[in-house]
Design a protein around this motif. Structure first.
Motif, short mmCIF file in Angstrom:
data_model
loop_
_atom_site.label_atom_id
_atom_site.label_comp_id
_atom_site.label_asym_id
_atom_site.label_seq_id
_atom_site.Cartn_x
_atom_site.Cartn_y
_atom_site.Cartn_z
N GLY A 72 2.57 30.82 -28.21
CA GLY A 72 1.12 30.76 -27.99
C GLY A 72 0.36 31.53 -29.05
O GLY A 72 -0.60 31.01 -29.64
N TRP A 73 0.77 32.78 -29.30
CA TRP A 73 0.12 33.57 -30.34
C TRP A 73 0.39 33.01 -31.73
O TRP A 73 -0.49 33.04 -32.60
CB TRP A 73 0.58 35.03 -30.27
N THR A 74 1.59 32.49 -31.93
CA THR A 74 1.92 31.91 -33.24
C THR A 74 0.99 30.75 -33.57
O THR A 74 0.43 30.67 -34.66
CB THR A 74 3.38 31.43 -33.25
N VAL A 75 0.81 29.85 -32.61
CA VAL A 75 -0.05 28.69 -32.82
C VAL A 75 -1.52 29.11 -32.95
O VAL A 75 -2.25 28.60 -33.82
CB VAL A 75 0.12 27.68 -31.67
N ALA A 76 -1.95 30.02 -32.09
CA ALA A 76 -3.35 30.44 -32.11
C ALA A 76 -3.73 31.09 -33.44
O ALA A 76 -4.79 30.78 -34.02
CB ALA A 76 -3.61 31.41 -30.95
N ASP B 146 4.39 37.64 -30.93
CA ASP B 146 4.65 36.25 -31.28
C ASP B 146 6.13 35.93 -31.10
O ASP B 146 6.87 36.69 -30.48
CB ASP B 146 4.19 35.98 -32.71
N MET C 292 7.36 31.86 -25.05
CA MET C 292 5.98 32.19 -24.73
C MET C 292 5.25 32.80 -25.92
O MET C 292 4.03 32.78 -26.00
CB MET C 292 5.95 33.16 -23.54
#
Length: 214
Positions: free
Chosen positions: A13-17, A163, A10
């Motif tokens: 999400g922050w890694t990609v964003a 992340d 999960m």
């Protein structure tokens, strides 16, 4: 065990964003920064050179700490995510400007002369003739930079962003199995970087067929 892996995943999400957000800012702001390097005034070119060298010469982790801890002393408090976006965007802008500069230098002077012979103004020349070819020449380096940002984004865990690395660290503290937890996080980084590389090759091949630098 599946719940643990899901918890770590999960964090992607922050890694990609953060990666895509900083890459987008860098690609946009890198263009006006590049303009400084083309100025006929040495002082303006010097400003460009100074900015690029300072940004690229300071480690990513230091920029993160400046954005998160240092900016707060100026009266502006940033969340961990916003501080991470700010730091990585600054870095991406400097690197993208240099990538664009390399692409611009790959364009022969004959392209400008040909555009002039067609009575194209400078804006039209840049938009329809030069820019597509610059992007074509720079696209592999742009993809490499985005993958670099993806890997650098692992450092945002140091300022509290949840992340992949942050979540893998939390699970390691609870279960004392760092090899397994961080190995799984590394696998996700690999899976995230592969589509970028594949997409880049396809775009580059398409642009290479459409815009031939001669």
């Amino acid at each position: 065990m599946l719940e643990i892996l899901f918890y770590i995943a999960m964090g992607a999400g922050w890694t990609v964003a953060i990666t895509l957000g900083s890459a987008a800012v860098g690609m946009i702001l890198g263009a006006p920064l590049l303009v400084l390097s083309t100025s006929k005034f040495a002082a303006v070119r010097g400003i460009y050179s100074a900015v690029v060298h300072v940004v690229r010469g300071v480690p990513t982790l230091v920029w993160l700490f400046i954005a998160y801890f240092g900016v707060g002393q100026l009266g502006l408090t940033l969340s961990p995510v916003m501080a991470s976006l700010l730091a990585l965007s600054i870095i991406a802008t400097a690197y993208m400007a240099e990538i664009y500069r390399g692409g611009l230098q790959a364009i022969p002077n004959g392209q400008w002369e040909a555009a002039g012979a067609l009575n194209l103004d400078r804006f039209s020349t840049l938009r329809f003739v030069i820019s597509p070819q610059v992007f074509r020449a720079a696209s592999p380096s742009i993809a490499t930079q985005i993958i670099g940002l993806l890997k650098d984004s692992a450092l945002v865990s140091t300022v509290g962003v949840a992340d992949l690395v942050f979540r893998a660290g939390v699970m390691t503290q609870y279960h004392a199995d760092g090899l397994y937890m961080f190995g799984f996080a590394g696998l996700i980084y690999l899976l995230l970087s592969l589509p970028i590389a594949i997409f880049s090759r396809k775009i580059h091949s398409r642009l290479k067929r459409k815009y031939v630098i001669a």
